[in-house]
Design an enzyme around this catalytic site. Sequence first.
Site, PDB file in Angstrom:
ATOM      1  N   ARG A 164       0.738  -0.967  -0.056  1.00  0.00           N
ATOM      2  CA  ARG A 164       0.030   0.167   0.083  1.00  0.00           C
ATOM      3  C   ARG A 164       0.731   1.164   0.018  1.00  0.00           C
ATOM      4  O   ARG A 164       0.555   2.337   0.576  1.00  0.00           O
ATOM      5  CB  ARG A 164      -1.040   0.017   1.200  1.00  0.00           C
ATOM      6  CG  ARG A 164      -1.918  -1.126   1.205  1.00  0.00           C
ATOM      7  CD  ARG A 164      -3.011  -1.325   0.194  1.00  0.00           C
ATOM      8  NE  ARG A 164      -3.781  -2.532   0.231  1.00  0.00           N
ATOM      9  CZ  ARG A 164      -3.493  -3.463   0.085  1.00  0.00           C
ATOM     10  NH1 ARG A 164      -2.405  -3.660  -0.579  1.00  0.00           N
ATOM     11  NH2 ARG A 164      -4.571  -4.367   0.129  1.00  0.00           N
ATOM     12  N   SER A 236     -11.578   0.024   3.281  1.00  0.00           N
ATOM     13  CA  SER A 236     -10.470  -0.321   4.349  1.00  0.00           C
ATOM     14  C   SER A 236     -10.243   0.876   5.033  1.00  0.00           C
ATOM     15  O   SER A 236      -9.465   1.639   4.177  1.00  0.00           O
ATOM     16  CB  SER A 236      -9.620  -1.284   4.009  1.00  0.00           C
ATOM     17  OG  SER A 236     -10.383  -2.258   3.466  1.00  0.00           O
ATOM     18  N   GLU A 332      -5.313   3.861   6.272  1.00  0.00           N
ATOM     19  CA  GLU A 332      -5.026   3.794   5.032  1.00  0.00           C
ATOM     20  C   GLU A 332      -5.491   5.047   4.252  1.00  0.00           C
ATOM     21  O   GLU A 332      -5.175   5.356   3.165  1.00  0.00           O
ATOM     22  CB  GLU A 332      -5.724   2.519   4.213  1.00  0.00           C
ATOM     23  CG  GLU A 332      -5.268   2.058   2.691  1.00  0.00           C
ATOM     24  CD  GLU A 332      -5.795   0.963   2.176  1.00  0.00           C
ATOM     25  OE1 GLU A 332      -6.060   0.745   0.933  1.00  0.00           O
ATOM     26  OE2 GLU A 332      -6.098  -0.030   3.085  1.00  0.00           O
TER      27      GLU A 332
END
Length: 337
Positions: A164, A236, A332
């Site tokens: 990520r 998420s 995130e």
Amino acid sequence: MKIEQNYSLLSHNTFGLPVKTRWFMEYDTEEELQKILRDEYFQECLSLHIGSGSNLLFLNDYDGIILHSNIKGITITNENEREVSLRIGAAEQWDDVVAFAVQQGYGGIENLSYIPGEAGAAAVQNIGAYGMEIAEVVRSVETYNQITFEKRIFTCDECEYSYRNSYFKNEHNDPHIVTYLNLLLSKEPEYRLDYGNLRQELAGETEINLKKIREAVIRIRQQKLPEPRELGNAGSFFTNPMVENEHYERLKVTYPDIPSYPLPDGRRKIPAGWLIEQCGFKGKTHGAVGVYEKQALVLVNLGGATGDEIALVAESIRTGVAELFGIELIPEVKYIV
């Protein structure tokens, strides 16, 4: 080119927050982007380049310029019997790219189906799901440096991809705006079915192909994640933490059923949703903010929530997980102040 003042960002953030920006600028070509970047007024203002806002949390109205790409198109630039190269405009919806690839029989991104957002943001974020990451198929990323105005094409290695993360997310690097990404996909795909419950979802199928994998991934995601247009969310909210194996083994004594995925460097990746659920947050509401009842990793706007309220709930979750497991959750979602 589109230029608007006091522009509502309601349709540009999937949390459904009614925030505004002082200026909104949308460009259709690389030439228009260069014109904006070289403009003296633009250079003096606070600015932020966004995609479709599926990974953003606006805490307030934005007192600057929001920049957005409208560069689209999916073009085959090279192919042979085994592989095909695609050049994709940054403003293409990522799931449309996956749908195109699957329809054409090109493998390598089918497990990334139904991930919201635009293609440019996917390359910046290094999106991943069900054992697959976009970094595995990126050949290059075409960008413009916001400081020097120069075009630069990054090879996959130069993108410095990790979980990520990428070169483009590092605040110590010059900011770059993605205009196109180039992917290398396979005409002889190798299916990845052993992550999460993907193989279980496909158990009744007599023949596995790209289309069926895509349909299975979509079904799983629809079961776990709410539609942003129905319930504001950014998917998420936290990344899955990676912990040293010694830490994992200590936790396993108390929590023998703790799920994890081994990493090449010896660490373990633990599902953040499981940690949050163990702390009792799943399905709980805090004013207008909720922790989604089907997936604890998702924070939802139940109606009328502010960015600050969502951030406060996120912080309470981080504190709870840290106290119980000694693990720090990293958002995130990017906070925009």
